[in-house]
Write a protein that holds these residues in place. Structure first.
Motif, PDB file in Angstrom:
ATOM      1  N   ILE A 281      28.411  30.061  49.963  1.00  0.00           N
ATOM      2  CA  ILE A 281      28.837  30.619  51.245  1.00  0.00           C
ATOM      3  C   ILE A 281      30.231  31.223  51.118  1.00  0.00           C
ATOM      4  CG2 ILE A 281      29.622  28.323  52.001  1.00  0.00           C
ATOM      5  CD1 ILE A 281      28.481  31.309  54.181  1.00  0.00           C
ATOM      6  N   LEU A 282      31.119  30.530  50.404  1.00  0.00           N
ATOM      7  CA  LEU A 282      32.450  31.086  50.164  1.00  0.00           C
ATOM      8  C   LEU A 282      32.357  32.334  49.302  1.00  0.00           C
ATOM      9  CD1 LEU A 282      35.545  30.829  50.378  1.00  0.00           C
ATOM     10  CD2 LEU A 282      35.472  29.375  48.343  1.00  0.00           C
ATOM     11  N   TYR A 283      31.468  32.297  48.330  1.00  0.00           N
ATOM     12  CA  TYR A 283      31.327  33.412  47.402  1.00  0.00           C
ATOM     13  C   TYR A 283      30.839  34.670  48.117  1.00  0.00           C
ATOM     14  CZ  TYR A 283      30.281  35.744  43.016  1.00  0.00           C
ATOM     15  OH  TYR A 283      30.262  36.632  41.975  1.00  0.00           O
ATOM     16  N   VAL A 284      29.851  34.528  48.997  1.00  0.00           N
ATOM     17  CA  VAL A 284      29.327  35.678  49.733  1.00  0.00           C
ATOM     18  C   VAL A 284      30.410  36.277  50.623  1.00  0.00           C
ATOM     19  CG1 VAL A 284      27.720  36.368  51.553  1.00  0.00           C
ATOM     20  CG2 VAL A 284      26.925  34.948  49.671  1.00  0.00           C
ATOM     21  N   LEU A 285      31.171  35.431  51.308  1.00  0.00           N
ATOM     22  CA  LEU A 285      32.234  35.928  52.175  1.00  0.00           C
ATOM     23  C   LEU A 285      33.327  36.630  51.377  1.00  0.00           C
ATOM     24  CD1 LEU A 285      32.579  32.889  54.626  1.00  0.00           C
ATOM     25  CD2 LEU A 285      31.486  35.086  55.078  1.00  0.00           C
ATOM     26  N   VAL A 286      33.726  36.008  50.274  1.00  0.00           N
ATOM     27  CA  VAL A 286      34.795  36.582  49.459  1.00  0.00           C
ATOM     28  C   VAL A 286      34.345  37.886  48.809  1.00  0.00           C
ATOM     29  CG1 VAL A 286      36.115  36.233  47.335  1.00  0.00           C
ATOM     30  CG2 VAL A 286      36.040  34.440  49.055  1.00  0.00           C
ATOM     31  N   CYS A 287      33.109  37.938  48.352  1.00  0.00           N
ATOM     32  CA  CYS A 287      32.581  39.171  47.750  1.00  0.00           C
ATOM     33  C   CYS A 287      32.635  40.318  48.749  1.00  0.00           C
ATOM     34  CB  CYS A 287      31.158  38.959  47.278  1.00  0.00           C
ATOM     35  SG  CYS A 287      31.035  38.187  45.656  1.00  0.00           S
ATOM     36  N   SER A 288      32.286  40.035  49.980  1.00  0.00           N
ATOM     37  CA  SER A 288      32.315  41.079  51.011  1.00  0.00           C
ATOM     38  C   SER A 288      33.728  41.617  51.190  1.00  0.00           C
ATOM     39  CB  SER A 288      31.796  40.520  52.340  1.00  0.00           C
ATOM     40  OG  SER A 288      30.502  39.996  52.197  1.00  0.00           O
ATOM     41  N   VAL A 289      34.703  40.715  51.257  1.00  0.00           N
ATOM     42  CA  VAL A 289      36.096  41.126  51.442  1.00  0.00           C
ATOM     43  C   VAL A 289      36.611  41.887  50.228  1.00  0.00           C
ATOM     44  CG1 VAL A 289      38.449  40.284  51.759  1.00  0.00           C
ATOM     45  CG2 VAL A 289      36.582  39.221  53.026  1.00  0.00           C
ATOM     46  N   MET A 290      36.329  41.375  49.030  1.00  0.00           N
ATOM     47  CA  MET A 290      36.860  41.983  47.813  1.00  0.00           C
ATOM     48  C   MET A 290      36.264  43.359  47.569  1.00  0.00           C
ATOM     49  SD  MET A 290      37.385  38.944  45.031  1.00  0.00           S
ATOM     50  CE  MET A 290      35.689  38.430  45.029  1.00  0.00           C
ATOM     51  N   MET A 291      34.997  43.542  47.864  1.00  0.00           N
ATOM     52  CA  MET A 291      34.390  44.855  47.677  1.00  0.00           C
ATOM     53  C   MET A 291      34.989  45.866  48.635  1.00  0.00           C
ATOM     54  SD  MET A 291      30.439  43.697  46.968  1.00  0.00           S
ATOM     55  CE  MET A 291      29.791  45.352  46.956  1.00  0.00           C
ATOM     56  N   CYS A 292      35.284  45.438  49.847  1.00  0.00           N
ATOM     57  CA  CYS A 292      35.956  46.327  50.800  1.00  0.00           C
ATOM     58  C   CYS A 292      37.348  46.708  50.290  1.00  0.00           C
ATOM     59  CB  CYS A 292      36.055  45.660  52.170  1.00  0.00           C
ATOM     60  SG  CYS A 292      34.473  45.468  53.026  1.00  0.00           S
ATOM     61  N   CYS A 293      38.070  45.739  49.763  1.00  0.00           N
ATOM     62  CA  CYS A 293      39.398  46.015  49.220  1.00  0.00           C
ATOM     63  C   CYS A 293      39.320  47.004  48.056  1.00  0.00           C
ATOM     64  CB  CYS A 293      40.062  44.720  48.747  1.00  0.00           C
ATOM     65  SG  CYS A 293      40.516  43.580  50.071  1.00  0.00           S
ATOM     66  N   SER A 294      38.307  46.853  47.223  1.00  0.00           N
ATOM     67  CA  SER A 294      38.170  47.724  46.049  1.00  0.00           C
ATOM     68  C   SER A 294      37.882  49.158  46.458  1.00  0.00           C
ATOM     69  CB  SER A 294      37.056  47.197  45.139  1.00  0.00           C
ATOM     70  OG  SER A 294      37.378  45.924  44.630  1.00  0.00           O
ATOM     71  N   VAL A 295      36.958  49.342  47.412  1.00  0.00           N
ATOM     72  CA  VAL A 295      36.627  50.712  47.816  1.00  0.00           C
ATOM     73  C   VAL A 295      37.799  51.362  48.538  1.00  0.00           C
ATOM     74  CG1 VAL A 295      34.157  50.246  47.923  1.00  0.00           C
ATOM     75  CG2 VAL A 295      35.530  49.938  49.977  1.00  0.00           C
ATOM     76  N   VAL A 296      38.594  50.590  49.251  1.00  0.00           N
ATOM     77  CA  VAL A 296      39.775  51.141  49.906  1.00  0.00           C
ATOM     78  C   VAL A 296      40.802  51.577  48.875  1.00  0.00           C
ATOM     79  CG1 VAL A 296      41.734  50.590  51.387  1.00  0.00           C
ATOM     80  CG2 VAL A 296      39.449  49.893  52.059  1.00  0.00           C
ATOM     81  N   GLN A 297      40.991  50.764  47.834  1.00  0.00           N
ATOM     82  CA  GLN A 297      41.920  51.135  46.770  1.00  0.00           C
ATOM     83  C   GLN A 297      41.529  52.460  46.133  1.00  0.00           C
ATOM     84  OE1 GLN A 297      41.716  47.035  44.879  1.00  0.00           O
ATOM     85  NE2 GLN A 297      43.786  47.615  44.294  1.00  0.00           N
ATOM     86  N   LEU A 298      40.247  52.639  45.879  1.00  0.00           N
ATOM     87  CA  LEU A 298      39.790  53.873  45.251  1.00  0.00           C
ATOM     88  C   LEU A 298      39.895  55.060  46.201  1.00  0.00           C
ATOM     89  CD1 LEU A 298      36.629  52.580  43.348  1.00  0.00           C
ATOM     90  CD2 LEU A 298      38.816  53.235  42.356  1.00  0.00           C
ATOM     91  N   SER A 299      39.687  54.827  47.482  1.00  0.00           N
ATOM     92  CA  SER A 299      39.706  55.933  48.446  1.00  0.00           C
ATOM     93  C   SER A 299      41.121  56.389  48.777  1.00  0.00           C
ATOM     94  CB  SER A 299      38.983  55.519  49.736  1.00  0.00           C
ATOM     95  OG  SER A 299      39.673  54.455  50.377  1.00  0.00           O
TER      96      SER A 299
END
Length: 407
Positions: A281-299
């Motif tokens: 459950i922690l992993y799914v939540l953290v993955c969602s946040v981290m993927m958003c952070c990654s795409v923002v960094q690239l954009s």
């Protein structure tokens, strides 16, 4: 060279643990699989405690950081992943007796099955064991590359950017840092910088190793649950034999064996779900946040080539981890929905009324699906994986549109 690599892999195999030999060896190397050696276990527990304190120092540094969106996004991603890693460590050691019971039960069953003279059953076991090996070694390679890029990315920027080197020499930029964490000394000057970098390398290596061995072990066990359901369906199809007619006593024995194997799989599924669900459950939540952070960094841009390479590799490794859990959990559910078909595909019409009644009971028992959960919130499935990807893409689209409106 290839022969040496093969020999190394062969040394990881264990007759006592046909499926999980390499995985248990990896868990032992990095202090998760503790076997009662007080000195060794104590030293690794000190390292695990140091990892927890290090993650706390990352949060302290994050709160004290100046307002710089790119740095904040980078550190949120790394800190969140570090949090998941220490949770895996702490919960694995906390549930270690349950892990040992699970591993021993799986290995004992496989040892008995591999002694069978039924070549089809042995072939099913060897097939999912080989699959597990491919996934394990491939995943270890991905994590190793990600760890290497994490350690070297800051220094690649120093090597490839003359302006950055000039800024460091002028004192307008700080020395490159692998991670961002708080220390009770000045980490921007010598010798504090060397101490900080050394600690970062140790923590990065240990954290990557924990992720590699934990996740590969979990995926191997999920492969076992899937493979054994295929094996159970095969046994159900042959309850009444194939072309030959077998005695009623043998038929009842076959039904009993199917009940026994199914109860065993239910028990192991429940045990595995109970010890991994808090992490998931922690992993799914953290993955969602981290993927958003990654795409923002690239954009947002403003990234050097080495930083873009790190973000892409980091995001790829993240998606791979989440995909492995969701895909294999989905496979378990899919195969569990097919198990009862083995009963209907058997020569059930050969049985008398008493036997047919037993067959109906067995079919009803095999009907429910096996589902792995990520806490009480969601399930591990491809639907969950796709939902997270859609959410990340929607977030990326929103950020891109905001940038265009500002222009």
């Amino acid at each position: 060279m290839a022969s040496k690599i093969i020999r190394i892999f062969e040394r990881l195999e264990s007759p006592q643990y046909p499926l999980l030999g390499p995985n248990l060896q990896g868990l032992y190397w990095f202090g998760l699989w503790q076997c009662g050696n007080r000195i060794r276990d104590g030293l690794f527990n000190i390292l695990h405690l140091a990892s927890v304190l290090f993650v706390l120092s990352e949060f302290v540094e994050l709160f004290a950081m100046e307002i710089d969106l790119m740095k904040i996004l980078f550190n949120v991603s790394v800190t969140a992943l570090s949090l998941v890693t220490v949770c895996k460590t702490v919960l694995f050691i906390y549930y270690l007796p349950h892990w040992k019971n699970l591993v021993n039960s799986i290995s004992k069953l496989e040892q008995e099955q591999l002694k069978s003279k039924n070549f089809k059953l042995v072939a099913i076991i060897k097939r999912y064991t080989l699959y597990s090996r491919v996934i394990t070694y491939s995943f270890w390679s991905v994590i190793c590359i990600t760890s290497l890029l994490t350690v070297t990315a800051p220094f690649l920027k120093y090597i490839t950017s003359p302006s950055y080197r000039q800024s460091i020499q002028n004192g307008t930029e700080l020395y490159p840092q692998i991670l961002s964490s708080w220390f009770p000394f000045d980490k921007t000057k010598m010798p504090g910088y060397l101490i900080a970098v050394s600690i970062h390398i140790i923590m990065t290596t240990q954290g990557a190793a924990i992720v590699a061995v934990y996740d590969s072990t979990a995926v191997a066990i999920m492969s076992f649950l899937k493979g054994q359901q295929i094996l159970l369906r095969y046994k159900c199809e042959r309850i009444f034999g194939l072309n030959e007619v077998i005695p009623t006593e043998k038929v009842l024995a076959n039904i009993e064996e199917c009940h026994r194997l199914h109860c065993f799989l239910l028990e192991q599924h429940h045990r595995f779900n109970s010890i991994t669900s808090p992490v998931m459950i922690l992993y799914v939540l953290v993955c969602s946040v981290m993927m958003c952070c990654s795409v923002v960094q690239l954009s947002l841009g403003h990234l050097s080539t080495s930083e873009k390479l790190w973000v892409i590799e980091f995001t790829t490794a993240l998606i791979t981890q989440l995909f492995l859990y969701c895909w294999h959990s989905n496979e378990i559910t899919y195969e569990s929905n097919l198990v009862d078909r083995g009963v209907y595909a058997s020569n059930w019409w050969r049985g008398d009324v008493k036997v047919k009644r037993q067959i109906l009971i067995l079919a009803g028992k095999l009907a429910p699906s096996l589902i792995l959960k990520a806490g009480p919130v969601t399930t591990l499935s491809m639907a969950t994986f796709i939902s997270i990807l859609k959410g990340s893409y929607s977030f990326y689209t929103l950020v891109t549109q905001m940038q265009e409106n500002q222009i």
